[in-house]
Write a protein that holds these residues in place. Structure first.
Motif, PDB file in Angstrom:
ATOM      1  N   LEU A 112       0.869  -1.185   0.000  1.00  0.00           N
ATOM      2  CA  LEU A 112       0.000   0.000   0.000  1.00  0.00           C
ATOM      3  C   LEU A 112       0.904   1.233   0.000  1.00  0.00           C
ATOM      4  N   SER A 113       1.407   1.574  -1.164  1.00  0.00           N
ATOM      5  CA  SER A 113       2.410   2.633  -1.255  1.00  0.00           C
ATOM      6  C   SER A 113       1.853   4.015  -0.908  1.00  0.00           C
ATOM      7  N   LYS A 114       0.515   4.198  -1.007  1.00  0.00           N
ATOM      8  CA  LYS A 114      -0.073   5.507  -0.694  1.00  0.00           C
ATOM      9  C   LYS A 114      -0.632   5.598   0.723  1.00  0.00           C
ATOM     10  N   LEU A 115      -0.587   4.495   1.468  1.00  0.00           N
ATOM     11  CA  LEU A 115      -1.131   4.486   2.825  1.00  0.00           C
ATOM     12  C   LEU A 115      -0.308   5.382   3.737  1.00  0.00           C
ATOM     13  N   ARG A 116      -0.989   6.204   4.527  1.00  0.00           N
ATOM     14  CA  ARG A 116      -0.300   7.144   5.404  1.00  0.00           C
ATOM     15  C   ARG A 116      -0.604   6.909   6.875  1.00  0.00           C
ATOM     16  N   LYS A 117      -1.750   6.335   7.191  1.00  0.00           N
ATOM     17  CA  LYS A 117      -2.094   6.109   8.595  1.00  0.00           C
ATOM     18  C   LYS A 117      -2.547   4.663   8.770  1.00  0.00           C
ATOM     19  N   LEU A 118      -1.930   3.972   9.729  1.00  0.00           N
ATOM     20  CA  LEU A 118      -2.233   2.553   9.948  1.00  0.00           C
ATOM     21  C   LEU A 118      -2.536   2.313  11.423  1.00  0.00           C
ATOM     22  N   GLU A 119      -3.719   1.749  11.672  1.00  0.00           N
ATOM     23  CA  GLU A 119      -4.159   1.450  13.035  1.00  0.00           C
ATOM     24  C   GLU A 119      -4.079  -0.060  13.273  1.00  0.00           C
ATOM     25  N   LEU A 120      -3.182  -0.466  14.196  1.00  0.00           N
ATOM     26  CA  LEU A 120      -2.992  -1.887  14.514  1.00  0.00           C
ATOM     27  C   LEU A 120      -3.118  -2.131  16.015  1.00  0.00           C
ATOM     28  N   SER A 121      -3.834  -1.280  16.707  1.00  0.00           N
ATOM     29  CA  SER A 121      -3.890  -1.377  18.171  1.00  0.00           C
ATOM     30  C   SER A 121      -4.690  -2.595  18.633  1.00  0.00           C
ATOM     31  N   ASP A 122      -4.361  -3.018  19.886  1.00  0.00           N
ATOM     32  CA  ASP A 122      -5.071  -4.102  20.575  1.00  0.00           C
ATOM     33  C   ASP A 122      -5.034  -5.410  19.791  1.00  0.00           C
ATOM     34  N   ASN A 123      -3.845  -5.735  19.278  1.00  0.00           N
ATOM     35  CA  ASN A 123      -3.619  -7.034  18.655  1.00  0.00           C
ATOM     36  C   ASN A 123      -2.514  -7.775  19.416  1.00  0.00           C
ATOM     37  N   ARG A 124      -1.885  -8.744  18.766  1.00  0.00           N
ATOM     38  CA  ARG A 124      -0.875  -9.571  19.451  1.00  0.00           C
ATOM     39  C   ARG A 124       0.449  -9.557  18.694  1.00  0.00           C
ATOM     40  N   ILE A 125       0.728  -8.451  18.056  1.00  0.00           N
ATOM     41  CA  ILE A 125       1.945  -8.313  17.261  1.00  0.00           C
ATOM     42  C   ILE A 125       3.149  -8.153  18.205  1.00  0.00           C
ATOM     43  N   SER A 126       4.201  -8.944  17.947  1.00  0.00           N
ATOM     44  CA  SER A 126       5.401  -8.883  18.799  1.00  0.00           C
ATOM     45  C   SER A 126       6.655  -8.544  17.994  1.00  0.00           C
ATOM     46  N   GLY A 127       6.565  -8.554  16.665  1.00  0.00           N
ATOM     47  CA  GLY A 127       7.736  -8.238  15.842  1.00  0.00           C
ATOM     48  C   GLY A 127       7.346  -8.248  14.363  1.00  0.00           C
ATOM     49  N   GLY A 145      -1.183  -1.471  22.747  1.00  0.00           N
ATOM     50  CA  GLY A 145      -1.882  -2.673  23.172  1.00  0.00           C
ATOM     51  C   GLY A 145      -1.387  -3.940  22.507  1.00  0.00           C
ATOM     52  N   ASN A 146      -0.169  -3.935  21.952  1.00  0.00           N
ATOM     53  CA  ASN A 146       0.402  -5.139  21.348  1.00  0.00           C
ATOM     54  C   ASN A 146       1.470  -5.742  22.271  1.00  0.00           C
ATOM     55  N   LYS A 147       2.196  -6.758  21.777  1.00  0.00           N
ATOM     56  CA  LYS A 147       3.143  -7.512  22.604  1.00  0.00           C
ATOM     57  C   LYS A 147       4.594  -7.099  22.363  1.00  0.00           C
ATOM     58  N   ILE A 148       4.817  -5.853  22.108  1.00  0.00           N
ATOM     59  CA  ILE A 148       6.162  -5.355  21.837  1.00  0.00           C
ATOM     60  C   ILE A 148       6.869  -5.100  23.172  1.00  0.00           C
ATOM     61  N   CYS A 186       1.952  -1.112  25.642  1.00  0.00           N
ATOM     62  CA  CYS A 186       2.909  -2.157  25.257  1.00  0.00           C
ATOM     63  C   CYS A 186       3.956  -2.281  26.385  1.00  0.00           C
ATOM     64  N   GLU A 187       4.522  -3.463  26.563  1.00  0.00           N
ATOM     65  CA  GLU A 187       5.470  -3.691  27.661  1.00  0.00           C
ATOM     66  C   GLU A 187       6.739  -2.842  27.505  1.00  0.00           C
ATOM     67  N   VAL A 188       7.051  -2.470  26.270  1.00  0.00           N
ATOM     68  CA  VAL A 188       8.260  -1.693  26.037  1.00  0.00           C
ATOM     69  C   VAL A 188       8.195  -0.338  26.741  1.00  0.00           C
ATOM     70  N   THR A 189       7.017   0.157  26.984  1.00  0.00           N
ATOM     71  CA  THR A 189       6.868   1.465  27.623  1.00  0.00           C
ATOM     72  C   THR A 189       7.302   1.434  29.092  1.00  0.00           C
TER      73      THR A 189
END
Length: 215
Positions: free
Chosen positions: A15-30, A49-52, A75-78
């Motif tokens: 998505l080369s034109k995408l400018r804003k991406l919302e991925l909150s409250d998932n289980r992404i770790s990397g 709200g992810n697993k970073i 996120c735990e990194v905070t």
């Protein structure tokens, strides 16, 4: 893609034109290097709200030169010591982290350009312009209908006046004929006039009655 139990962004399309991406409250770790490859023009990224857990997990975001806002809230990194200073050092292109800049100044509520508000305003303005044009066309049609009705009323009034004139002319002609008949009767000799009156009234001439008696 909020709260959909997403584990990875590996299947994200390009998505080369995408400018804003919302991925909150998932289980992404990397696996954030995929974002740099497939969404190179991102300006806003929400990973709250992810697993970073580690600062190094964010390193692939260095390849997003236009990234101005990053959200890692919950996120735990905070919880790491010097978390904010470390992230701003790792990602110097950032202006806002978790809604605040490096000087703890709060970010504006929204970015109209990133949210697409400008496009929505243009679309709404375009719709309003079309509605105004439609209203003007409807007003023009209404005026034409009113003009047509007035013309029809004028035609009807004109026809009624003509009918009235014709009726008056016919009455005058009939009166003229009656006057002519009366004048013709006045010109007859007295005996003929009397005889005609008797005939009109259905009576017999007295002289005829005397002739009948002598017979």
């Amino acid at each position: 893609m909020i709260n959909i139990n997403l584990l990875s962004v590996s299947n994200l399309p390009k998505l080369s034109k995408l400018r804003k991406l919302e991925l909150s409250d998932n289980r992404i770790s990397g696996g954030l290097e995929v974002l740099a490859e497939r969404t190179p023009n991102l300006t806003h990224l929400n990973l709250s709200g992810n697993k970073i857990k580690d600062i190094n997990t964010l390193e692939p975001l260095k390849k997003l030169p236009n990234l101005h806002s990053l959200d890692l809230f919950n996120c735990e990194v905070t919880m790491l010591i010097n978390y904010r200073e470390s992230v701003f050092t790792l990602l110097p292109q950032l202006t806002y982290l978790d809604g605040f800049d490096a000087d703890d100044q709060e970010a504006p509520d929204s970015d109209p350009e990133a949210d697409g508000d400008g496009l929505e305003d243009e679309y709404e303005n375009g719709e309003e312009g079309e509605e105004e044009d439609d209203d003007e066309e409807e007003d023009d049609l209404d005026e034409e209908v009113i003009d047509d009705e007035e013309d029809e009323d004028d035609d009807l009034e004109g026809e009624e006046e003509e009918d009235g004139v014709d009726d008056e002319e016919e009455d005058e002609e009939e009166d003229g004929e009656d006057d002519e008949e009366d004048e013709a009767d006045d010109d007859l000799p007295r005996g003929e006039k009397r005889k005609r009156n008797i005939e009109d009234e259905g009576e017999e001439d007295p002289e005829d009655e005397e002739d009948d008696e002598d017979d």
